[in-house]
Design a protein around this motif. Structure first.
Motif, PDB file in Angstrom:
ATOM      1  N   MET A 141      12.015  -3.220  12.731  1.00 48.63           N
ATOM      2  CA  MET A 141      10.624  -3.166  12.294  1.00 48.63           C
ATOM      3  C   MET A 141      10.317  -4.172  11.198  1.00 48.63           C
ATOM      4  O   MET A 141       9.182  -4.571  11.021  1.00 48.63           O
ATOM      5  CB  MET A 141      10.296  -1.766  11.779  1.00 48.63           C
ATOM      6  CG  MET A 141      10.302  -0.741  12.861  1.00 48.63           C
ATOM      7  SD  MET A 141       9.157  -1.189  14.165  1.00 48.63           S
ATOM      8  CE  MET A 141       9.564   0.066  15.354  1.00 48.63           C
ATOM      9  N   LEU A 185       8.269  -7.147  11.709  1.00 48.83           N
ATOM     10  CA  LEU A 185       6.808  -7.028  11.714  1.00 48.83           C
ATOM     11  C   LEU A 185       6.265  -6.849  10.303  1.00 48.83           C
ATOM     12  O   LEU A 185       5.066  -6.713  10.102  1.00 48.83           O
ATOM     13  CB  LEU A 185       6.384  -5.858  12.611  1.00 48.83           C
ATOM     14  CG  LEU A 185       6.871  -5.972  14.059  1.00 48.83           C
ATOM     15  CD1 LEU A 185       6.536  -4.728  14.836  1.00 48.83           C
ATOM     16  CD2 LEU A 185       6.257  -7.196  14.727  1.00 48.83           C
ATOM     17  N   THR A 186       7.164  -6.799   9.324  1.00 53.45           N
ATOM     18  CA  THR A 186       6.739  -6.732   7.924  1.00 53.45           C
ATOM     19  C   THR A 186       7.485  -7.810   7.149  1.00 53.45           C
ATOM     20  O   THR A 186       8.337  -7.511   6.323  1.00 53.45           O
ATOM     21  CB  THR A 186       7.064  -5.359   7.293  1.00 53.45           C
ATOM     22  OG1 THR A 186       8.451  -5.102   7.518  1.00 53.45           O
ATOM     23  CG2 THR A 186       6.251  -4.248   7.868  1.00 53.45           C
ATOM     24  N   PRO A 187       7.183  -9.079   7.460  1.00 54.64           N
ATOM     25  CA  PRO A 187       7.956 -10.164   6.827  1.00 54.64           C
ATOM     26  C   PRO A 187       7.892 -10.129   5.297  1.00 54.64           C
ATOM     27  O   PRO A 187       8.781 -10.657   4.642  1.00 54.64           O
ATOM     28  CB  PRO A 187       7.321 -11.436   7.383  1.00 54.64           C
ATOM     29  CG  PRO A 187       6.019 -11.022   7.960  1.00 54.64           C
ATOM     30  CD  PRO A 187       6.149  -9.600   8.357  1.00 54.64           C
ATOM     31  N   GLY A 188       6.869  -9.483   4.754  1.00 50.15           N
ATOM     32  CA  GLY A 188       6.758  -9.391   3.297  1.00 50.15           C
ATOM     33  C   GLY A 188       7.973  -8.736   2.680  1.00 50.15           C
ATOM     34  O   GLY A 188       8.449  -9.139   1.613  1.00 50.15           O
ATOM     35  N   ILE A 189       8.512  -7.710   3.350  1.00 52.74           N
ATOM     36  CA  ILE A 189       9.680  -7.003   2.814  1.00 52.74           C
ATOM     37  C   ILE A 189      10.897  -7.926   2.828  1.00 52.74           C
ATOM     38  O   ILE A 189      11.616  -8.057   1.838  1.00 52.74           O
ATOM     39  CB  ILE A 189       9.963  -5.725   3.639  1.00 52.74           C
ATOM     40  CG1 ILE A 189       8.758  -4.790   3.618  1.00 52.74           C
ATOM     41  CG2 ILE A 189      11.209  -5.027   3.128  1.00 52.74           C
ATOM     42  CD1 ILE A 189       8.923  -3.530   4.444  1.00 52.74           C
ATOM     43  N   MET A 241       7.967   1.172   8.663  1.00 53.34           N
ATOM     44  CA  MET A 241       7.065   1.943   9.516  1.00 53.34           C
ATOM     45  C   MET A 241       5.923   2.553   8.699  1.00 53.34           C
ATOM     46  O   MET A 241       4.766   2.482   9.084  1.00 53.34           O
ATOM     47  CB  MET A 241       7.818   3.062  10.242  1.00 53.34           C
ATOM     48  CG  MET A 241       8.644   2.613  11.395  1.00 53.34           C
ATOM     49  SD  MET A 241       7.713   1.636  12.565  1.00 53.34           S
ATOM     50  CE  MET A 241       7.116   2.878  13.670  1.00 53.34           C
ATOM     51  N   LYS A 297       4.868   1.540   5.909  1.00 51.49           N
ATOM     52  CA  LYS A 297       4.030   0.460   5.406  1.00 51.49           C
ATOM     53  C   LYS A 297       3.021   0.042   6.464  1.00 51.49           C
ATOM     54  O   LYS A 297       1.838  -0.108   6.180  1.00 51.49           O
ATOM     55  CB  LYS A 297       4.902  -0.725   5.002  1.00 51.49           C
ATOM     56  CG  LYS A 297       4.120  -1.762   4.250  1.00 51.49           C
ATOM     57  CD  LYS A 297       4.891  -3.022   3.938  1.00 51.49           C
ATOM     58  CE  LYS A 297       3.932  -4.005   3.280  1.00 51.49           C
ATOM     59  NZ  LYS A 297       4.407  -5.370   3.374  1.00 51.49           N
ATOM     60  N   LYS A 298       3.495  -0.108   7.686  1.00 53.04           N
ATOM     61  CA  LYS A 298       2.590  -0.513   8.770  1.00 53.04           C
ATOM     62  C   LYS A 298       1.528   0.551   9.012  1.00 53.04           C
ATOM     63  O   LYS A 298       0.359   0.230   9.230  1.00 53.04           O
ATOM     64  CB  LYS A 298       3.379  -0.746  10.067  1.00 53.04           C
ATOM     65  CG  LYS A 298       4.108  -2.043  10.081  1.00 53.04           C
ATOM     66  CD  LYS A 298       3.621  -3.000  11.158  1.00 53.04           C
ATOM     67  CE  LYS A 298       2.350  -3.701  10.847  1.00 53.04           C
ATOM     68  NZ  LYS A 298       2.432  -4.967  10.210  1.00 53.04           N
ATOM     69  N   GLN A 346      -0.994   0.259   6.272  1.00 53.15           N
ATOM     70  CA  GLN A 346      -1.629  -1.038   6.340  1.00 53.15           C
ATOM     71  C   GLN A 346      -2.683  -1.066   7.446  1.00 53.15           C
ATOM     72  O   GLN A 346      -3.760  -1.617   7.277  1.00 53.15           O
ATOM     73  CB  GLN A 346      -0.533  -2.042   6.675  1.00 53.15           C
ATOM     74  CG  GLN A 346      -0.786  -3.446   6.300  1.00 53.15           C
ATOM     75  CD  GLN A 346       0.490  -4.236   6.486  1.00 53.15           C
ATOM     76  OE1 GLN A 346       1.094  -4.188   7.552  1.00 53.15           O
ATOM     77  NE2 GLN A 346       0.905  -4.938   5.469  1.00 53.15           N
ATOM     78  N   HIS A 347      -2.354  -0.447   8.581  1.00 54.45           N
ATOM     79  CA  HIS A 347      -3.314  -0.397   9.674  1.00 54.45           C
ATOM     80  C   HIS A 347      -4.572   0.360   9.256  1.00 54.45           C
ATOM     81  O   HIS A 347      -5.652   0.105   9.762  1.00 54.45           O
ATOM     82  CB  HIS A 347      -2.687   0.302  10.882  1.00 54.45           C
ATOM     83  CG  HIS A 347      -1.740  -0.580  11.632  1.00 54.45           C
ATOM     84  ND1 HIS A 347      -0.744  -0.078  12.431  1.00 54.45           N
ATOM     85  CD2 HIS A 347      -1.645  -1.926  11.714  1.00 54.45           C
ATOM     86  CE1 HIS A 347      -0.073  -1.090  12.982  1.00 54.45           C
ATOM     87  NE2 HIS A 347      -0.593  -2.211  12.554  1.00 54.45           N
ATOM     88  N   ALA A 348      -4.398   1.295   8.315  1.00 55.58           N
ATOM     89  CA  ALA A 348      -5.515   2.175   7.991  1.00 55.58           C
ATOM     90  C   ALA A 348      -6.486   1.562   7.010  1.00 55.58           C
ATOM     91  O   ALA A 348      -7.683   1.808   7.091  1.00 55.58           O
ATOM     92  CB  ALA A 348      -4.993   3.478   7.423  1.00 55.58           C
ATOM     93  N   SER A 349      -5.992   0.804   6.049  1.00 60.05           N
ATOM     94  CA  SER A 349      -6.902   0.555   4.937  1.00 60.05           C
ATOM     95  C   SER A 349      -6.735  -0.823   4.347  1.00 60.05           C
ATOM     96  O   SER A 349      -5.728  -1.494   4.524  1.00 60.05           O
ATOM     97  CB  SER A 349      -6.653   1.569   3.843  1.00 60.05           C
ATOM     98  OG  SER A 349      -5.523   1.177   3.131  1.00 60.05           O
ATOM     99  N   GLU A 405       8.769  -5.622  -2.482  1.00 56.30           N
ATOM    100  CA  GLU A 405       7.695  -6.582  -2.765  1.00 56.30           C
ATOM    101  C   GLU A 405       7.200  -6.433  -4.197  1.00 56.30           C
ATOM    102  O   GLU A 405       6.932  -7.426  -4.874  1.00 56.30           O
ATOM    103  CB  GLU A 405       6.525  -6.350  -1.803  1.00 56.30           C
ATOM    104  CG  GLU A 405       6.856  -6.735  -0.380  1.00 56.30           C
ATOM    105  CD  GLU A 405       5.765  -6.324   0.582  1.00 56.30           C
ATOM    106  OE1 GLU A 405       4.986  -7.194   0.974  1.00 56.30           O
ATOM    107  OE2 GLU A 405       5.679  -5.133   0.938  1.00 56.30           O
TER     108      GLU A 405
END
Lengths: 371, 588, 109
Positions: B371, B374-378, B562, B564-565, B568-571, B580
């Motif tokens: 996962m 899909l969260t390259p920031g981490i 997960m 985080k995603k 993130q999708h919500a708001s 980070e």
């Protein structure tokens, strides 16, 4: 009906406040003209203001920002005729210099309240109150926050930019990567924040397809040697001249269209972006290194739209304002005297916005004549 | 000292202990080899006294139920402890009376019926004690009746729903003690041998009525006892004895294996169906799904009527497991129910054999997890942190990742999961590294509990906390207000609550969520449930988000890609991983 | 059988009319979100297994749609069930459940 009951209560509350804090009611009584308050001075608000003023009605045009038509001014060229966005914006602003139009800049609106039929009050953030006979919401859209699709790397990798940022580069007439080189390859990705259930936006934003084609052409004009790819799920060339632009993009500018959605982007050691997609037409996964990845951002209801739609009880889908019906009453709401125009209802192109603003102006004039 | 009315009681008792004996033997026999080895290893370590202590604390005092809700604990305790003491004190009373001579079990149980001639000062004290204990039990029964009518009395939202057979048993249990009170009062009326309560009640009765009713009342009491005892091994009340056995084996280190064993049967029977698992279950609380909670799932498995959906429609967020007063390993039991058997094939991932490891001596192996792509920031932040402390690393899944296998295991693909574990284990061992850091709590739990790796396994929050403790990370704190979301797999799954908070406290101002720590609400994106629709996941996520932002933080921190995603999708509000936040506060 | 160097040519097109789509309907019942797919290919692009081998989940379920079940079961065994496809799907298709459901239905063959 409800509002009527709430009114006296509110007045009493004010009278308890010290004088300095009380809302000042600015009465526009110089003439016996109906007053129309228009909230939001984008293309829709400005066009409606011009049309209504021409019919001898008084217009109060409120804008939260210091500048008018910010979204339009941020554009470079307009599709499909590649005319200059600045020229259009300047023209509209010139027309606003009408004796019946008063423009209030930096005046965000808190809420609007219907006092009785044919009587609305508009409350500003700094506690001023304006009276109006009809109110037109033109509070517009804002672009999707690309950081919500973290897998695309916006805000993490320098090579990932948004369509707005690219437009800005066009305005500066200087396209470059962070290292200052002109890009050898640019990839556009459609539908970022639109047609995406994960972020809660099922709708199509309507303008991104043709915008990408427009931007790709502009890019090719500036840098003919750059390779340009557009990753799409469907290309919706619905307007006059759009399909022709698409054809020109393919044939004349050799822009490559790939049917597939990019699902991941990662940085490369040399500052580029590695993307992963599938070429769905041949059914093979595809990896590609690019200098710039341009995210075609979808449209969402702006903060102001969401807030005012909520406080007026006219919230439609996805936080946009909801009109009465999409055919004959698209400018009407279920509140009498409250009208809608432009992208506060749904994503629209500039062409549609101007037409919609004129139709709203017409409806308002009709409404005022029944007074 | 015998009367025919004791026969139902005797039959019931014999049946009870007979069946329990058979069941226990069967279960113990079908423990697997691993479990027996562990049991033997611990046997010599003198776990006997702690085991007995815990049996008493849980079996009689219901410590964990009390911790969950005082009122509920009082109810369970008054019935269990009260009844136990009634038996013990009754036995002592009978023994004292017979001056230590042996006596039949029914003599002590129906003591008042048999003994009414010699009423001395000491027996008077016994009678009063017995009456007091009876009141204690009756209060418990009264609360149980009240709870069945209105769960709110016990501080519960819902009480578990019963099937007919269980209802019959429950009524016979409820009847036992009022019948005892009634019978003893009648005898007290005739022979004046009651304690303060039974005598008081006895004096209210007409002696004629008492002499007619005495024997039928005692018979009814005996029948209620006998019926309850005989049916008990087939009902949920089997938990009374099974729980003790379970505690015993658990103290000796026995755990669930990959496949169902005798220990699984013990766990199934140890569920008292108290319904505490329904209380905080997000599936019920947010989505209103009230058929899949452990109380119902375990019942259905026990009755062999479990449907696939009951096993499948669960987030595996472990909230119930953390609340369960019996400490049943519910997730494992559910995994057994999800076993895919014929689908669970071997040699599926031969395409992974070609992958080579990297010689990472002296480096940390960093495993982002699927996962994290899909969260390259981490991932980027972790790289920054490694660089900041000068730690060389090898990111094992930088370009492509082999799944840790836990998602498969959770869905009952045991062989397939094992195959993936073998592939990853080979890569890790061949790297010759000593430390494995992962950013994904799912992978972390897998590496920690399901793999047997010769390296130190750390979640990145643990790793960062360690770096901070060693003073290696130079950070500059800010006054940002941050709420922390405990990911299910990291918190309840692995018990990591403190490290992330310690890191955050060093950097920002930590504001509490409404429910956090072991009560943190699942973000809804948990991989444990495959049958949830996106719409349901979003509702779960919104509930969790509301819970987190109750104190209006500027930012929400989490430690799982997960979660985080999901947020993130919500708001638009910013959701960040701890890595980070740390990377942003680094002093360059 | 002895080969004479002749063979019957495989049909070039999908012959749909003779096919029973009962298994498709059962899949649609098990995982209704499957009907929403608009074939963007995001799942295949992100697929963990697809980085190592030529596993294409979008192709698999499109073949399934037309009743072409041959070797799909074998193909689906390559999936690691990691859930990335489900997470990126813009149409909210529950791909993990779809894959398990397809495997179950194909296993009946």
């Amino acid at each position: 009906m409800k509002d009527k009951k709430e009114r006296p209560g509110e007045r009493r509350t004010w009278s308890l406040l010290p004088k300095a804090l009380r809302p000042r009611i600015e009465v526009q009584t110089q003439e016996e003209r109906p007053v129309v308050a228009i909230i939001g001075a984008g293309p829709a608000g400005m066009e409606a203001a011009i049309q209504i003023a021409r019919q001898s009605c008084q217009v109060l045009l409120f804008e939260a920002n210091a500048d008018l038509a910010l979204n339009l001014q941020n554009k470079y060229k307009l599709f499909p005729d590649m005319s200059d966005a600045q020229t259009l914006a300047q023209g509209m602003m010139l027309a606003l210099e009408h004796p019946l139009i008063t423009v209030y800049r930096q005046t965000p609106i808190k809420h609007v309240v219907q006092v009785e039929n044919f009587h609305w009050q508009v409350f500003t953030e700094d506690n001023r109150v304006f009276k109006a006979t009809a109110v037109l919401l033109c509070t517009g859209y804002e672009v999707f926050d690309a950081r919500r699709k973290e897998e695309l790397g916006y805000g993490i990798y320098n090579g990932v930019i948004t369509s707005l940022e690219l437009e800005n580069m066009f305005k500066q007439e200087h396209i470059s990567t962070l290292t200052g080189d002109s890009p050898k390859r640019v990839v556009f990705l459609q539908c970022v924040g639109s047609r995406d259930e994960k972020v809660g936006n099922r709708y199509c934003s309507k303008v991104c397809c043709v915008t990408a084609v427009k931007q790709a052409i502009e890019l090719k004009r500036m840098h003919p040697e750059t390779e340009v790819y557009v990753f799409y799920m469907d290309l919706r060339m619905w307007g006059k001249g759009f399909e022709e632009m698409y054809r020109v993009a393919q044939e004349q500018y050799n822009i490559r269209f790939v049917r597939g959605r990019i699902s991941e982007a990662a940085g490369t050691f040399d500052g580029g972006v590695q993307i992963k997609a599938e070429d769905t037409l041949i059914g093979k996964p595809l990896k590609m290194r690019t200098d710039l990845l341009v995210l075609m951002l979808g449209m969402e209801a702006s903060c102001g739209t969401k807030q005012l739609a909520k406080s007026c009880g006219i919230v439609g889908d996805y936080g946009f304002a909801g009109s009465l019906d999409p055919h004959l009453n698209d400018n009407h709401t279920h509140r009498k005297g409250l009208f809608l125009a432009g992208t506060c209802k749904r994503p629209m192109s500039l062409t549609d916005v101007i037409a919609d603003a004129r139709s709203a102006a017409m409806e308002i004039i009709n409404y005022l004549s029944k007074q | 000292m015998f009367h025919p009315f004791v026969i139902p009681f005797c039959i019931g008792t014999v049946a009870l202990f007979g069946i329990i004996g058979i069941k226990f033997t069967r279960w113990i026999k079908s423990l697997d080899r691993k479990q027996i080895t562990i049991f033997r290893q611990h046997f010599l370590k003198g776990m006997f006294i702690p085991a007995i202590k815990e049996m008493l604390l849980e079996g009689l005092f219901h410590r964990k139920v009390t911790r969950f809700s005082r009122r509920l604990g009082f109810m369970h305790r008054s019935i269990a402890l009260g009844w136990f003491l009634l038996i013990v004190v009754g036995f002592i009373e009978a023994t004292v009376n017979l001056k230590g001579k042996l006596h039949a079990p029914w003599y002590a149980i129906f003591y008042r019926f048999f003994e009414h001639d010699q009423f001395t000062a000491s027996s008077r004290v016994f009678a009063d004690i017995m009456d007091a204990l009876l009141i204690y039990v009756l209060i418990g029964i009264g609360l149980a009746v009240a709870k069945s009518l209105y769960a709110g009395i016990m501080g519960l939202r819902k009480t578990s729903k019963l099937k007919l057979f269980d209802a019959v048993l429950r009524y016979s249990l409820w009847l036992i003690f009022p019948l005892r009170l009634f019978s003893e009062s009648l005898t007290a009326c005739l022979y004046k041998n009651g304690g303060f309560l039974t005598q008081y009640l006895g004096d209210l009765f007409n002696p004629m009525f008492a002499s007619v009713m005495e024997l039928p009342a005692w018979t009814a009491y005996s029948i209620a006892l006998g019926l309850f005892f005989a049916l008990m091994p087939f009902s949920r009340y089997m938990h009374i004895f099974t729980e003790l056995l379970l505690i015993f084996f658990r103290k000796y280190g026995v755990k669930e294996s990959e496949q169902a064993t005798g220990y699984t049967k013990m766990e199934l029977s140890a569920c008292s169906r108290c319904g505490i698992c329904i209380e905080n279950c997000p599936m019920d609380k947010v989505l209103g799904v009230d058929t899949i909670q452990p109380v119902y799932y375990l019942r259905d498995v026990r009755n062999r009527v479990a449907k696939r959906i009951t096993a499948d429609n669960c987030l595996m967020c472990n909230q119930c497991q953390s609340d369960c007063p019996v400490g049943i390993d519910i997730s494992s039991l559910r995994k057994f129910g999800r076993n895919k058997q014929e689908l669970d094939t071997h040699d599926n991932y031969q395409y992974l054999d070609k992958i080579h490891s990297f010689n990472a001596i002296g480096r940390v192996v960093y495993f982002g997890g699927c996962m994290s792509h899909l969260t390259p920031g981490i991932v980027e932040s972790m790289k920054k942190i490694f660089d900041a402390v000068g730690q060389k690393y090898w990111m094992m899944d930088e370009y492509r990742s082999i799944c840790c296998g836990r998602p498969l295991l959770q869905q009952g693909f045991i062989n397939q999961a094992a195959e993936l574990r073998r592939k990853n284990t080979r890569l890790i061992i061949e790297s010759h590294s000593k430390t494995l850091v992962t950013s994904c709590p799912i992978c972390y739990q897998s590496f920690k509990n399901e793999y047997h790796l010769p390296v130190r396994v750390m979640h990145h929050t643990e790793y960062i906390a360690m770096l901070m403790q060693l003073g290696k990370l130079k950070v500059k704190p800010s006054d940002l207000k941050v709420a922390y979301h405990d990911p299910c797999e990291l918190g309840r799954g692995c018990g990591i609550y403190e490290e992330p908070r310690r890191v955050l406290r060093e950097l920002v101002q930590l504001v509490p969520a409404e429910r956090e720590g072991k009560d943190s609400m699942c973000c809804g994106y948990n991989l444990g449930n495959t049958c949830l629709s996106l719409e349901s996941q979003m509702r779960l996520r919104d509930a969790s988000w509301q819970n987190l932002t109750i104190n209006h933080p500027d930012q929400v921190a989490t430690a799982c890609p997960m979660c985080k995603k999901a947020f993130q999708h919500a708001s638009h509000n910013s959701v960040k991983d701890i890595a980070e936040i740390v990377a942003e506060h680094l002093i360059q | 059988m002895k080969s004479f160097g002749f063979s019957i040519a495989k049909p070039r097109s999908l012959e749909i009319d003779g096919e029973s789509l009962e298994r498709l309907h059962r899949l649609e019942e098990k995982e209704p979100s499957f009907k929403r797919c608009f074939n963007c290919g995001g799942c295949t692009a992100t697929c963990s297994a697809g980085q190592f081998t030529d596993f294409n989940i979008r192709r698999v379920h499109n073949l399934y749609r037309w009743g072409r079940y041959q070797e799909l079961g074998e193909e689906l065994r390559k999936c690691m069930l990691c859930g990335k496809c489900t997470l990126v799907c813009p149409r909210g298709v529950n791909l993990r459940h779809l894959i398990v459901s397809m495997r179950e239905l194909l296993n009946e063959l």
